[in-house]
Design an enzyme around this catalytic site. Structure first.
Site, PDB file in Angstrom:
ATOM      1  N   CYS A  98       0.797  -1.280   0.294  1.00 50.89           N
ATOM      2  CA  CYS A  98       0.228   0.038   0.367  1.00 50.89           C
ATOM      3  C   CYS A  98       0.495   1.621  -0.396  1.00 50.89           C
ATOM      4  O   CYS A  98       0.696   2.202  -0.599  1.00 50.89           O
ATOM      5  CB  CYS A  98      -1.097   0.060   1.228  1.00 50.89           C
ATOM      6  SG  CYS A  98      -0.154  -0.388   3.363  1.00 50.89           S
ATOM      7  N   HIS A 349      -1.211   0.758   7.534  1.00 52.28           N
ATOM      8  CA  HIS A 349      -2.192   1.212   6.728  1.00 52.28           C
ATOM      9  C   HIS A 349      -1.737   2.486   5.750  1.00 52.28           C
ATOM     10  O   HIS A 349      -1.915   2.981   6.227  1.00 52.28           O
ATOM     11  CB  HIS A 349      -3.746   0.990   6.546  1.00 52.28           C
ATOM     12  CG  HIS A 349      -4.090   0.738   5.056  1.00 52.28           C
ATOM     13  ND1 HIS A 349      -3.583   0.030   3.918  1.00 52.28           N
ATOM     14  CD2 HIS A 349      -5.183   1.785   4.499  1.00 52.28           C
ATOM     15  CE1 HIS A 349      -4.293  -0.013   2.355  1.00 52.28           C
ATOM     16  NE2 HIS A 349      -5.063   1.249   3.404  1.00 52.28           N
TER      17      HIS A 349
END
Length: 805
Positions: A98, A349
């Site tokens: 990510c 994340h």
């Protein structure tokens, strides 16, 4: 409907008044419960166990309600994978990539960088045969193709695995995002510097590179020395600060060099105390500000994340920080914010908020998902409200108009403010024809896939609708009307037939058969009574068997169960009556009964009835017409010879000899009247029967006589041997090697085992066998010689031998 156990009891309640020989069809139908009322939909919450007429709650709800097309397939709508109008394309997260996706989206929205990349020479793409898939090789080729797809792909998201693989990144391990940004820009700069087009050599420097100097001033002589350097991003310490201005100010503040850190002055030719600071000379069009959230913790020896709130403006005035240009305007506008969600420096994340250079709208990029923010303003509230595993020490401060506040932002991207221009080339970048051809090829593949998925989805829906109508019509035919022919179908098969997620196999009734090849009474609760018309259609479509109809109700099983249940109810009363009758004297013919059997006949009867009831219950080993195993007289005798009274399983087996006849032991049997025997015989129809006139077993009498004769011979033999070897028997006057008897030249040695066995026979000749062999082999060594020496015999070491004259 009543519970299953109550239904079973009610089905056999009639046995209290009906004898087995009086059973009629109505009793058989009661046992099989074929006339129970059928359940109505809505009246039963779930299927009634034990009622063969209950066809509710077996999975029919999915077929009788309104049609839901999604229930007929497991294929997602291919259009859900299609890019929506006026949106951007996302990037697939390959596991822990990510952080890569966020930077790619930020760099893609840098129009100058994208335009320059499109200008890179790519002979492989230009000469590519459209019939095969295009496979980029270099980093530049991968970025070209990836950016072209991000710009004009029809897909909702694309796969960046080609670029990630070319970079040699581990997709399962999250890397340092800030370090990745530096290394990638360096790699891209090196790649572009090798392009044939000279205008591309300095693209990275023109976009991201600024100039500053480390200026050191000697406190002794005042000499100033400057070390010029360039930067691609400014690394700003956030610890102890509240806003971006404080961070930049600290980055440029003066630092004292004294003590061990003193500066070597060229003029003084000695180490002197000095001051050092950074002077900004020029800033790039794209200013990357790294907020140093991930710092080294000296106590733990690991990196940690600083969850400090930092305020930053939408417009950043950098003029006051430029050396010699403090009075000049140098305004930057916020164009991207990179967010790290999570409390650990090693996990979490990454997402990116990026401003569209063409429209000024803000978008959130979260791997495959892209979302346009409402209005024209950046919105970070959602990212900051995510619950953390530890509570933050500080509350989110209030932000002034034109400012944003975040404890998760780790990189801010500002672009120099330019006056609005009517020139569309500044805000538009066209994909070159050679790249657009590759994008069109991929879009064509995507459209083919969408069409194929849509066709598969439609076929599944059409097939499901057809089956829906078929099942619905057939289900309505299932209930059998009163007085009409019917058949039995396994309940489990009906449920699977109505469960579209499982493949429907042929109907299998073989496990429902009794030992007579008909429907077992215990299995009627696991089957359902259906109309003959429905059964014909089901067997025609799915096959199977054997088919079970109203003629498959087993009268034999019902009669046997009736007998067992009646006897169980009558057992207590008969036990008292038999006890009373046995004590009375009787005249007429009598029957021999084992005393052990008579003592335990009630327990044996109960066990026998339970066994008979078990045999009438369903068992997989008693199917296809094979009846239960029955004992015969040979088995009685085998049990008697191998067991005892405690192991007795069959009534009267205790007076059966090993030859299957009447035992000769009169003390173990008793004579009872015909009336007593008749009652006992009702419980034990297979028990061996011996009348009063039955002679005991001739073979046993003969064997008994032979045994008596053999015992007499053995006694005479033992007495004769004892008289001849009296001293050996009493162990008296035995010779020894140390003291030989007079007039004796030879002594013989025999095994002690032989002597012990011989004495046993002498003492109990009827219980032991005569000794027929001395067997001196026990005294021999493996080579065939005597295993003891003379000295060992003298010293008593030979414990297994004895002397004999």
């Amino acid at each position: 409907m009543a519970p299953r156990i109550q239904l079973e009891k009610a089905a056999w309640r009639w046995v209290e008044t009906v004898k087995p020989e009086e059973i009629k069809q109505e009793h058989i139908e009661l046992a099989y419960r074929v006339n129970l009322p059928a359940c109505k939909r809505g009246a039963c919450r779930r299927n009634c166990k034990g009622n063969p007429n209950c066809l509710v709650g077996i999975g029919e709800q999915a077929w009788l309600g309104e049609i839901d097309e999604n229930a007929f397939h497991n294929i997602d709508d291919p259009n859900s994978e299609r890019r929506e109008k006026n949106t951007f394309v996302g990037l697939t997260n390959l596991g822990a990539t990510c952080y890569v996706n966020t930077f790619l989206q930020v760099w893609f929205h840098n129009l100058e960088l994208r335009r320059s990349l499109y200008q890179c020479h790519n002979s492989r793409a230009q000469e590519h045969n459209i019939e095969s898939d295009y496979e980029p090789q270099s980093i530049c080729e991968h970025l070209q193709y990836l950016f072209a797809l991000l710009q004009n792909s029809n897909r909702k998201y694309i796969d960046p695995s080609g670029l990630v693989k070319a970079l040699g990144l581990d997709t399962g391990q999250q890397q340092d995002a800030q370090e990745f940004s530096k290394l990638f820009l360096t790699l891209l700069e090196d790649t572009l510097s090798k392009q044939k087009n000279p205008s591309l050599h300095n693209v990275i420097q023109r976009q991201f590179c600024g100039q500053f100097s480390y200026v050191t001033v000697c406190n002794q002589c005042g000499r100033s020395s400057a070390l010029p350097s360039r930067f691609y991003e400014l690394e700003l310490n956030i610890q102890g600060h509240k806003n971006l201005t404080e961070c930049v100010t600290e980055f440029l503040k003066e630092e004292k060099l004294d003590g061990e850190n003193r500066y070597f002055c060229e003029s003084c030719q000695a180490k002197q105390s000095a001051t050092r600071r950074i002077q900004l000379h020029s800033l790039p069009p794209t200013l990357n500000l790294q907020l140093m959230r991930f710092v080294f913790d000296r106590q733990t020896g690991h990196k940690k994340k600083l969850n400090t709130f930092i305020s930053f403006p939408e417009q950043l005035e950098m003029g006051p920080f430029l050396e010699g240009k403090q009075d000049q305007k140098c305004v930057y506008e916020l164009s991207a914010v990179l967010i790290h969600r999570g409390i650990s420096a090693y996990s979490g994340h990454y997402i990116a908020h990026v401003k569209d250079a063409r429209t000024g709208d803000w978008y959130k990029f979260n791997d495959e998902e892209t979302e346009k923010m409402e209005g024209k303003k950046l919105q970070l509230g959602i990212e900051e409200d995510i619950a953390e595993t530890v509570k933050s020490q500080s509350r989110k401060p209030k932000c002034s108009k034109g400012y944003h506040c975040s404890r998760n932002a780790y990189m801010l991207v500002y672009k120099v403010h330019k006056e609005e221009s009517s020139d569309p080339s500044r805000t538009s970048v066209d994909v070159p024809a050679f790249l657009q051809r590759l994008v069109d090829q991929d879009n064509h593949k995507f459209e083919e896939w969408c069409s194929e998925m849509a066709d598969m989805r439609k076929q599944s829906v059409d097939k499901g609708k057809a089956k829906h109508e078929e099942v619905k019509e057939l289900y309505e035919l299932l209930p059998a009307k009163d007085g009409e022919p019917y058949e039995f179908i396994p309940l489990d098969w009906l449920k699977k037939w109505l469960d579209d997620s499982t493949a429907t196999k042929e109907i299998d009734n073989s496990l429902f058969l009794c030992s007579h090849g008909k429907l077992h009474p215990d299995k009627v609760g696991e089957s359902r009574k259906v109309s003959l018309q429905a059964a014909d259609l089901l067997y025609e479509h799915y096959g199977g068997g054997p088919r079970l109809n109203n003629s498959s109700l087993c009268k034999e099983c019902v009669g046997q169960r009736c007998r067992v249940l009646r006897l169980k109810n009558q057992l207590s009363e008969d036990s008292k009556e038999v006890s009373s009758l046995v004590k009375r004297t009787f005249s007429g013919e009598g029957y021999w009964v084992g005393k052990a059997s008579l003592r335990s006949w009630r327990q044996l009867a109960l066990e026998q009835l339970e066994e008979d009831e078990h045999e009438t219950k369903h068992g997989n080993s008693q199917t296809n017409g094979q009846g239960p195993h029955t004992n015969n007289s040979k088995e009685f005798s085998t049990e008697l010879s191998e067991g005892n009274e405690d192991e007795m399983k069959t009534f009267n087996e205790d007076i059966v000899c090993c030859h299957g006849g009447l035992s000769i032991l009169e003390t173990e049997r008793k004579l009872v009247s015909y009336e007593v025997w008749t009652k006992l015989r009702a419980y034990f129809p297979k028990a061996p029967e011996f009348t009063q006139n039955q002679e005991p077993c001739r073979q046993c009498i003969t064997l008994e006589q032979e045994e008596k004769d053999n015992e007499a011979v053995s006694k005479m033999m033992a007495l004769d041997q004892k008289n001849q070897l009296l001293n050996l028997f009493h162990e008296k006057n035995r010779p020894t090697l140390a003291k030989w008897p007079q007039d004796t030249d030879v002594l013989y040695i025999v095994p002690l085992f032989f002597v012990d066995e011989w004495r046993k026979f002498i003492r109990r000749p009827t219980k032991s066998s005569p000794v027929s062999n001395v067997s001196n082999t026990l005294l021999l060594c493996p080579h065939g010689g005597f295993m003891f020496t003379y000295d060992s015999l003298i010293n008593g070491d030979a414990q297994h031998s004895a002397l004999a004259q």
